[in-house]
Design a protein around this motif. Sequence first.
Motif, PDB file in Angstrom:
ATOM      1  N   PRO A 125      -2.519   7.073   1.784  1.00 49.08           N
ATOM      2  CA  PRO A 125      -2.519   5.627   1.510  1.00 49.08           C
ATOM      3  C   PRO A 125      -3.834   4.988   1.951  1.00 49.08           C
ATOM      4  CG  PRO A 125      -0.526   6.306   2.677  1.00 49.08           C
ATOM      5  CD  PRO A 125      -1.459   7.456   2.730  1.00 49.08           C
ATOM      6  N   ARG A 184       0.831  -1.214   0.000  1.00 48.54           N
ATOM      7  CA  ARG A 184       0.000   0.000   0.000  1.00 48.54           C
ATOM      8  C   ARG A 184       0.859   1.256   0.000  1.00 48.54           C
ATOM      9  NH1 ARG A 184      -4.912  -1.271   4.352  1.00 48.54           N
ATOM     10  NH2 ARG A 184      -5.983  -2.860   3.094  1.00 48.54           N
ATOM     11  N   GLY A 243      -6.797   9.913  -3.519  1.00 49.39           N
ATOM     12  CA  GLY A 243      -5.381   9.710  -3.770  1.00 49.39           C
ATOM     13  C   GLY A 243      -4.446  10.563  -2.954  1.00 49.39           C
ATOM     14  N   SER A 285      -2.139  -0.670  -6.871  1.00 53.71           N
ATOM     15  CA  SER A 285      -2.801   0.638  -6.950  1.00 53.71           C
ATOM     16  C   SER A 285      -4.076   0.594  -7.789  1.00 53.71           C
ATOM     17  CB  SER A 285      -1.840   1.657  -7.559  1.00 53.71           C
ATOM     18  OG  SER A 285      -1.426   1.241  -8.856  1.00 53.71           O
ATOM     19  N   PHE A 304       1.275   3.905  -3.082  1.00 55.86           N
ATOM     20  CA  PHE A 304       0.895   5.304  -2.868  1.00 55.86           C
ATOM     21  C   PHE A 304       1.989   6.243  -3.373  1.00 55.86           C
ATOM     22  CE2 PHE A 304       1.228   9.029  -0.018  1.00 55.86           C
ATOM     23  CZ  PHE A 304       0.068   9.680  -0.393  1.00 55.86           C
ATOM     24  N   SER A 318      -7.197   2.507  -6.149  1.00 48.13           N
ATOM     25  CA  SER A 318      -7.054   3.959  -6.156  1.00 48.13           C
ATOM     26  C   SER A 318      -7.258   4.530  -7.555  1.00 48.13           C
ATOM     27  CB  SER A 318      -5.667   4.339  -5.621  1.00 48.13           C
ATOM     28  OG  SER A 318      -5.487   3.858  -4.303  1.00 48.13           O
ATOM     29  N   TYR A 366      -7.919   8.998   1.045  1.00 47.42           N
ATOM     30  CA  TYR A 366      -7.335   7.905   0.255  1.00 47.42           C
ATOM     31  C   TYR A 366      -8.179   7.567  -0.974  1.00 47.42           C
ATOM     32  CZ  TYR A 366     -10.297   4.253   2.576  1.00 47.42           C
ATOM     33  OH  TYR A 366     -11.323   3.473   3.044  1.00 47.42           O
TER      34      TYR A 366
END
Length: 472
Positions: free
Chosen positions: A349, A231, A346, A245, A235, A248, A343
């Motif tokens: 994390p 994670r 973005g 990712s 990030f 996200s 998160y």
Amino acid sequence: MPRRTRRTARVSWRSALTAWLSRPLADFHLVLAVFGLLTILGLVMVLSASIPDSLNKFNSSFVIFAKQLAYVCVGLVLFWIALRLPARTLRRLSIPAMVVSLLLLILVLVPGIGAELNKARSWFKIGPLSFQPVEPAKVALVLWGAHVLATKRAMLHQWRHLLVPLVPAALMMFALLMLQPDLGSTITLAVIVLSLLWFAGAPLRLFGVIALGAVTGAIVLAMTAAYRLERLTSFFNPDADPTASYQSKQALYALGDGGIFGVGLGQGKAKWSYLPNVHNDFIFAVVGEELGLIGAFLVLVLFGLLAYVGLRISQRNTDPWIRLVSSTLTVWLVAQAAINIGYVVGLLPVTGLTLPMISSGGTSAAVTMLVFGILANNARHEPEAVAALRTLGPGRVGKLLRLPAPEPYRPPAKRKPVRPSTPPRQAGRPVRAAAHQAASAQDDRRRTRRSTGSPDPRRRAGYPNSREGRIR
């Protein structure tokens, strides 16, 4: 419209808002408004976001929504109970609640008692129902921590009274949660402890030490678990591992597709297997996709209004326990919402924290509604609200909910100091030395009278050379 008319309209609008906010029950009504809007918005978004997942798992579109609705009904009962209980009763219940919470956090780790889900042993399961003990433990920590700090408020300038027993109990909770493991709830408990210490008036250097320890602990935890390290890596460098990712990126795509006005309620595409856990952790992405920037901004406004009214309740109360509870509960909910939204867009994390009152989560929703009940109860205990309710009656909402009149705050009686049985000694002078010095001074006075030939004052007072005249 002329400028003078615009200025007049602005002044009248501000004066009207100021007059409404100065009413005794303004904070109570604001809490109810935020609570109602978040509840309705959460149910609508859970219904929209959970349809694909519900169809895949249960072959029905409304199973997840029905569970969420059942927990919301339980939360409404908890909200009403918390709204009716006197503040003194809530404070007395904080100690047994803390003990029961610690016992439940221990029991959930026992195989056969606690259920494991997503590689975390964090639930009790009874048939179709599940219960996560860490959620009520958060409330218990707030109520008990505020009780401890309010009781010892005259001694909080000493480190021992400021940190003990709050910090050891919190560290015990941290350890139990990391054994599950549950990093998101650990972060929430850390926010609660920091809020309690901050509003209790802890020195700033303490927070510097805590921040250094938190950074060190986060690095150690990231190194000890592969998924946490993934994670953090995704990030800081999303292109290094596209699979880590993935969530996200899909959340950002969903927010971008929504635009200003959104694609329409129920018309989003991200929830159809593009974005995992969409009705739990990433429901804010569905809000932005289907309701657009306007819907996302509405969520931000509601939590901003919650921050304002919660801190205002704390400021307007005189009971130190209510002040600590109101401010800490407010910071908890707003910080959790900020982390979740952070998160999703973005900026932070992924931690797994849900969006309060909007994400799907039975225990979390019910406990959050309990928190709103405590905040609304604290709003009714403001001095002006207490005077109005006890003089003018409970009002329409109070009659509808059958709420009792709140009791005014009475500070605890100060203990009278015990009178010492012996006269106090002078600092730095022992008793024997003081007696010897007094005898020496008396001998000096006698020698002075003999050398000067002045008569004894006792003889002038009518005392001859007798036993009574010689013995003083």
